[in-house]
Scaffold this active site. Sequence first.
Site, short mmCIF file in Angstrom:
data_model
loop_
_atom_site.label_atom_id
_atom_site.label_comp_id
_atom_site.label_asym_id
_atom_site.label_seq_id
_atom_site.Cartn_x
_atom_site.Cartn_y
_atom_site.Cartn_z
N ASP A 88 7.12 -0.81 -8.41
CA ASP A 88 8.70 -0.26 -8.56
C ASP A 88 8.88 0.71 -7.58
OD1 ASP A 88 9.13 -2.29 -10.86
OD2 ASP A 88 7.58 -0.82 -11.69
N TYR A 124 -5.51 -6.87 -10.83
CA TYR A 124 -5.51 -6.48 -12.17
C TYR A 124 -6.77 -6.70 -12.62
CZ TYR A 124 -0.66 -7.01 -10.76
OH TYR A 124 0.80 -6.62 -9.99
N GLN A 179 0.45 5.92 0.91
CA GLN A 179 0.91 4.50 1.26
C GLN A 179 0.41 4.44 2.71
OE1 GLN A 179 5.06 4.05 0.72
NE2 GLN A 179 4.60 2.60 -1.15
N ARG A 198 -2.26 -7.30 -4.65
CA ARG A 198 -1.67 -7.61 -6.10
C ARG A 198 0.11 -7.42 -5.90
NH1 ARG A 198 -3.55 -2.74 -9.94
NH2 ARG A 198 -1.68 -1.72 -9.79
N GLY A 199 0.62 -7.88 -6.80
CA GLY A 199 1.99 -7.51 -7.01
C GLY A 199 2.86 -7.86 -6.15
N GLU A 200 3.51 -7.06 -5.49
CA GLU A 200 4.69 -7.18 -4.40
C GLU A 200 4.42 -6.36 -3.06
OE1 GLU A 200 8.60 -7.78 -6.01
OE2 GLU A 200 9.49 -7.08 -4.28
N SER A 249 2.06 -4.55 -1.90
CA SER A 249 0.73 -4.75 -1.21
C SER A 249 0.58 -6.11 -0.47
CB SER A 249 -0.32 -4.32 -2.00
OG SER A 249 -0.57 -5.19 -3.07
#
Length: 360
Positions: free
Chosen positions: A15, A186, A248, A264-266, A268
Amino acid sequence: MLWDIFCKVIDNFGDVGVCWRLAADLAARGEQVRLWVDDTRALAWMAPAGCPGVTVLPWAPAPRTTGRPASDVLVEAFGCGIDPEFIAGIADRARVTGANPVWINLEYLSAERYVERSHGLPSPVLYGPGKGLVRHFFYPGFTPRTGGLLREPDLGARRSAFDRAAWRARLGVAPGGERLASLFCYEPAALDGLLDQLASAGQPTRLLVTTGRAAAATRALIEHKNRRHPLWEKNSLLSISYLPELSQIDFDHLLWACDLNFVRGEDSLVRALWAGQAFIWQIYPQDDAAHHRKLDAFLDWLQAPASLRQFHQVWNGTSATALPAIDIAAWCATVATARARLLAQDDLTHQLLKFARENR
Ligand code: TRH
């Protein structure tokens, strides 16, 4: 323009990671940004140098408009729900000045079909403190009829100027030596199988494990393997380095330097696409298993060959078979083709700026 970006940290780093990247990219293009975040801790290592043009403000208990200039654009990231007091302040000012700010709900990234249909749709606010204002749904995405992906204008030049050999040499990796892989995940059940595959592959691999959940999962498995098979580590072609928290910018360097990236996620995922190396994505799991459809849609868009598709399905727990063999060359070619398609499209910040200007 002056932008207010609102970010609530639900869990993990995505986020605030996405919101920071957007804020910094807008500022680099000459915009003024106030970033309201309810938990700023991750920014200390993600963006230690800050960014001129971005002011980070605490979102607690409610952001205050009093005494601050009114913004031209509100970005509500991932439906985080801007406090009614703030919205009321904006609506009051809009009534007095006659100028409504552009209110944008920045959605999660998906390659599913509905994204093209829903991107840009207005949603007039019919009741509550924001009555009379209009929210717009802005969907990031992978095709020209979506909001696109975050891609700073100088990213390609920085990537080209990056000295990959020097970065790898600093780790002690000689040209043609170990394969380098990064791990940001994760707790995939298939991590055990991945470690075994890398340990017995025909070539030595150095796994660079990111801090937090990936490191905890890896350490636990390695301990377990060493306990059960005391010679596991000695006979293994896999060596493991645990990384500190990276900014970053350094996280990008990691992805550029490795031959294979686990992301993972968004955010990256997007960075792995821009890195152009072979990668495997662990999608953020949702309770109702909606992420299965989302993963399939992404693999379709990526035009993933069978081995890459199968690897993703096992890594994400949607197939219970063993992990297929890693095929860096084939997967890298797939990513290169997908990346070229994306580079021909407008980036998200460019599109957001255009949208805001057109809807003022
Ligand atoms: O941390 P994530 O799993 O975030 C997730 C997703 O965004 C998901 O969609 C969302 O619903 C959930 O959070 C709440 O993965 P993501 O999106 O890749 O974000 C990680 C960010 O952390 C990204 O901006 C890169 C950054 N990062 C660093 O800057 N340095 C590091 O060392 C590491 C490991 C990550």
